[in-house]
Design a protein around this motif. Structure first.
Motif, short mmCIF file in Angstrom:
data_model
loop_
_atom_site.label_atom_id
_atom_site.label_comp_id
_atom_site.label_asym_id
_atom_site.label_seq_id
_atom_site.Cartn_x
_atom_site.Cartn_y
_atom_site.Cartn_z
N ALA A 133 -2.42 0.59 16.35
CA ALA A 133 -3.50 -0.17 16.98
C ALA A 133 -3.28 -1.68 16.86
O ALA A 133 -3.63 -2.43 17.77
N LEU A 134 -2.68 -2.12 15.74
CA LEU A 134 -2.55 -3.55 15.49
C LEU A 134 -1.14 -4.09 15.71
O LEU A 134 -0.92 -5.30 15.63
N GLY A 135 -0.19 -3.20 15.93
CA GLY A 135 1.17 -3.66 16.18
C GLY A 135 1.88 -4.16 14.94
O GLY A 135 2.83 -4.94 15.03
N CYS A 136 1.43 -3.74 13.77
CA CYS A 136 2.05 -4.16 12.51
C CYS A 136 1.72 -3.16 11.43
O CYS A 136 0.71 -2.47 11.49
N MET A 137 2.58 -3.07 10.43
CA MET A 137 2.22 -2.36 9.21
C MET A 137 1.39 -3.31 8.34
O MET A 137 1.49 -4.53 8.49
N ILE A 138 0.62 -2.76 7.45
CA ILE A 138 -0.35 -3.61 6.73
C ILE A 138 -0.04 -3.70 5.23
O ILE A 138 -0.91 -4.06 4.45
N GLU A 139 1.20 -3.40 4.83
CA GLU A 139 1.55 -3.46 3.42
C GLU A 139 1.37 -4.87 2.85
O GLU A 139 0.88 -5.04 1.73
N TYR A 140 1.79 -5.89 3.60
CA TYR A 140 1.62 -7.25 3.10
C TYR A 140 0.13 -7.62 3.01
O TYR A 140 -0.27 -8.36 2.11
N SER A 141 -0.66 -7.09 3.91
CA SER A 141 -2.11 -7.29 3.82
C SER A 141 -2.63 -6.76 2.49
O SER A 141 -3.38 -7.44 1.77
N CYS A 142 -2.21 -5.52 2.14
CA CYS A 142 -2.65 -4.92 0.88
C CYS A 142 -2.16 -5.73 -0.31
O CYS A 142 -2.88 -5.90 -1.30
N ALA A 143 -0.92 -6.24 -0.22
CA ALA A 143 -0.38 -7.05 -1.32
C ALA A 143 -1.21 -8.30 -1.54
O ALA A 143 -1.51 -8.68 -2.68
N MET A 144 -1.60 -8.97 -0.45
CA MET A 144 -2.39 -10.19 -0.58
C MET A 144 -3.78 -9.91 -1.12
O MET A 144 -4.31 -10.68 -1.94
N VAL A 145 -4.39 -8.81 -0.69
CA VAL A 145 -5.72 -8.45 -1.20
C VAL A 145 -5.64 -8.14 -2.69
O VAL A 145 -6.47 -8.61 -3.48
N THR A 146 -4.64 -7.36 -3.09
CA THR A 146 -4.48 -7.02 -4.50
C THR A 146 -4.27 -8.27 -5.34
O THR A 146 -4.75 -8.36 -6.48
N ASP A 147 -3.58 -9.25 -4.78
CA ASP A 147 -3.34 -10.50 -5.51
C ASP A 147 -4.61 -11.27 -5.80
O ASP A 147 -4.63 -12.14 -6.68
N THR A 148 -5.69 -11.00 -5.08
CA THR A 148 -6.96 -11.67 -5.35
C THR A 148 -7.76 -11.01 -6.46
O THR A 148 -8.79 -11.52 -6.89
N GLY A 149 -7.30 -9.83 -6.92
CA GLY A 149 -8.03 -9.10 -7.95
C GLY A 149 -8.76 -7.89 -7.45
O GLY A 149 -9.44 -7.20 -8.22
N VAL A 150 -8.63 -7.57 -6.15
CA VAL A 150 -9.22 -6.35 -5.57
C VAL A 150 -8.07 -5.42 -5.23
O VAL A 150 -7.42 -5.59 -4.20
N PRO A 151 -7.76 -4.44 -6.09
CA PRO A 151 -6.64 -3.55 -5.79
C PRO A 151 -6.83 -2.84 -4.44
O PRO A 151 -7.89 -2.28 -4.18
N ALA A 152 -5.79 -2.90 -3.61
CA ALA A 152 -5.81 -2.23 -2.31
C ALA A 152 -4.77 -1.13 -2.34
O ALA A 152 -3.57 -1.39 -2.28
N ALA A 153 -5.23 0.11 -2.47
CA ALA A 153 -4.34 1.26 -2.60
C ALA A 153 -4.00 1.82 -1.23
O ALA A 153 -4.89 2.16 -0.45
N CYS A 154 -2.71 1.90 -0.95
CA CYS A 154 -2.27 2.44 0.34
C CYS A 154 -2.31 3.97 0.31
O CYS A 154 -2.58 4.59 -0.72
N GLU A 155 -2.04 4.57 1.46
CA GLU A 155 -1.88 6.01 1.62
C GLU A 155 -3.11 6.80 1.18
O GLU A 155 -3.01 7.91 0.67
N SER A 156 -4.28 6.21 1.35
CA SER A 156 -5.56 6.91 1.10
C SER A 156 -5.65 7.45 -0.32
O SER A 156 -6.27 8.50 -0.55
N ASP A 157 -5.09 6.76 -1.28
CA ASP A 157 -5.03 7.26 -2.65
C ASP A 157 -6.23 6.77 -3.46
O ASP A 157 -6.18 5.72 -4.11
N ILE A 158 -7.30 7.55 -3.44
CA ILE A 158 -8.52 7.20 -4.16
C ILE A 158 -8.27 7.16 -5.67
O ILE A 158 -8.66 6.22 -6.37
#
Length: 464
Positions: free
Chosen positions: A279-304
């Motif tokens: 939908a967005l034309g990009c993978m979002i791994e770097y998005s998750c990395a930047m969010v995690t760097d703020t102190g909010v862990p962003a877990a990929c692959e739907s891993d609750i």
């Protein structure tokens, strides 16, 4: 990242026998130590005389006062002897992690009298704590100036912070579970009933709309941020056909952070491929990395459960350094006790300072749009944690290792050496843990062991 600490209730224990003056002296010494170590605490001076429990009559005012202060943990230092019944009832009624310690007694005075019998009093209190079913932490009887006291308080307050974060944890779930990842199937109802962990579903369609709105509205701001990043040579953007793809990566970051703030989330779990990438034309791994760097862990692959593991481990560090969610992948080609800690979205702040970094294509997902992170992680000690469960039983497995040299590979990675890798391998193979683990630089296994003591229904397993 903002450093977060629990509030410690300081409840000094004395008794009508032995020297009250000496007890007050040690109360002041303990308070000064806690201030020196930057421990957030509140005493009971406004609740009882001299701020020192000396009889059963002190129980009710102390409990009511500390409940009003909403403490996260309790410290009951025995300052001259010990009123064991009062100390234990206070701990039982407050129902928070409890620390028992007292200063080592000096030699008797020349005439044979003793000002304190602190150790004796703690023996009595420990028995009553057990009698009332109160779980507690004990620091060896020592001088207030001994390292064992400082280290014990630090370990306990970190453990209390983990317990605090487990209560009322909120995880935002963007999208559903990736259908072919059966390992990440979880029981949402049990998490809520047992641990008070709430999973907040975020509709994927609404999330993508928010991203697209941000990308359009703040396009100029994103372009400026991208140019500054690339201009400083912090990292390179490779394989992108259009700057719009990179803009979407930054917009995903901001959409996640907005959701986290709006709903008071402790972490985010996201269905990181494939629909959102298409939908967005990009993978979002770097998005998750930047969010995690703020102190909010962003877990990929739907891993609750991975998100929960991340919150727990980050709390052990007092949120001073971001965590990373990794796969245990392959054994080191030469070192039998080392393994590759790998994935594609580790925080950029943790990368090796002397190694290159880039955002580009994911090498095992051909045809997918770029957006994956590629860099080697920094050197240092590492703690690994996995919270997991199945068939109604939950556990936390934890171990420590250290980065070692190893062959380069793609995406984000670090080779980690442990004492006995075959034992680790067997433990993860037999379960109930999957190979997705939270990692954090530092040594926090003792913290996790102590924290697990206070989390009902959680089996703790220590890796060698």
């Amino acid at each position: 990242m903002k450093r977060k600490k629990p509030l410690l209730g300081l409840c000094p224990i004395g008794k009508f026998v032995f020297s009250h003056e000496d007890a007050l002296k040690y109360k002041a010494i303990i308070e000064n130590k806690l201030k020196l170590w930057n421990v957030d605490f509140v005493g009971v001076d406004d609740a009882i005389a001299d701020g020192m429990v000396r009889s059963q009559n002190d129980v009710r005012p102390v409990v009511e006062y500390l409940k009003q202060k909403n403490i996260d943990a309790l410290f009951i230092p025995h300052c001259n002897f010990g009123t064991e019944g009062a100390a234990a009832v206070i701990a039982r009624d407050l129902n928070v992690p409890t620390l028992l310690w007292g200063p080592r007694d000096e030699a008797p005075m020349p005439d044979g009298r003793r000002l304190r019998d602190t150790l004796c009093g703690m023996f009595a209190t420990s028995k009553v704590l057990r009698k009332l079913g109160v779980r507690f932490t004990y620091i060896e009887n020592c001088s207030p100036d001994d390292d064992i006291f400082r280290d014990g308080v630090d370990n306990f307050t970190r453990a209390a912070n983990v317990v605090r974060k487990m209560k009322g944890m909120r995880i935002g779930q963007i999208g559903g579970r990736i259908d072919f990842f059966w390992t990440t199937i979880i029981n949402e109802s049990e998490l809520l009933e047992r641990y008070g962990i709430e999973i907040l579903p975020i509709d994927m369609v609404d999330f993508i709309k928010d991203v697209e709105e941000l990308a359009g509205r703040d396009r100029d701001r994103y372009i400026e941020e991208i140019e500054k990043t690339d201009g400083k040579k912090q990292l390179s953007f490779d394989d992108f056909d259009s700057i719009d793809q990179i803009i979407n990566i930054y917009a995903v970051r901001d959409a996640m952070l907005a959701i986290a703030e709006k709903y008071g989330l402790d972490a985010i779990s996201v269905q990181s491929f494939m629909s959102i990438c298409d939908a967005l034309g990009c993978m979002i791994e770097y998005s998750c990395a930047m969010v995690t760097d703020t102190g909010v862990p962003a877990a990929c692959e739907s891993d609750i459960h991975g998100a929960i593991s991340s919150v727990m481990l980050q709390a052990a560090s007092f949120d001073t350094e971001p965590v990373f969610l990794a796969d245990l992948t392959v054994r080191h080609p030469q070192n039998d006790n080392a393994v590759l800690i790998w994935h594609c979205n580790f925080p950029e702040s943790l990368k090796h300072p002397d190694k290159p970094a880039s955002i580009g294509s994911h090498w095992i997902l051909p045809g997918q749009a770029p957006g994956s992170c590629h860099w080697e992680m920094k050197e240092g000690p590492i703690t690994i944690l996995r919270f997991d469960g199945d068939r109604g039983e939950y556990g936390a497995i934890c171990g420590q290792g250290h980065s070692v040299e190893g062959p380069p590979t793609l995406n984000t990675y670090v080779w980690m050496e442990v004492t006995d890798w075959p034992a680790w391998e067997r433990a993860f193979m037999m379960g109930p843990y999957i190979h997705h683990v939270a990692g954090c630089y530092g040594n926090y296994a003792s913290v996790m062991k102590e924290a697990s003591k206070y989390i009902q229904g959680l089996h703790y397993e220590q890796l060698p």
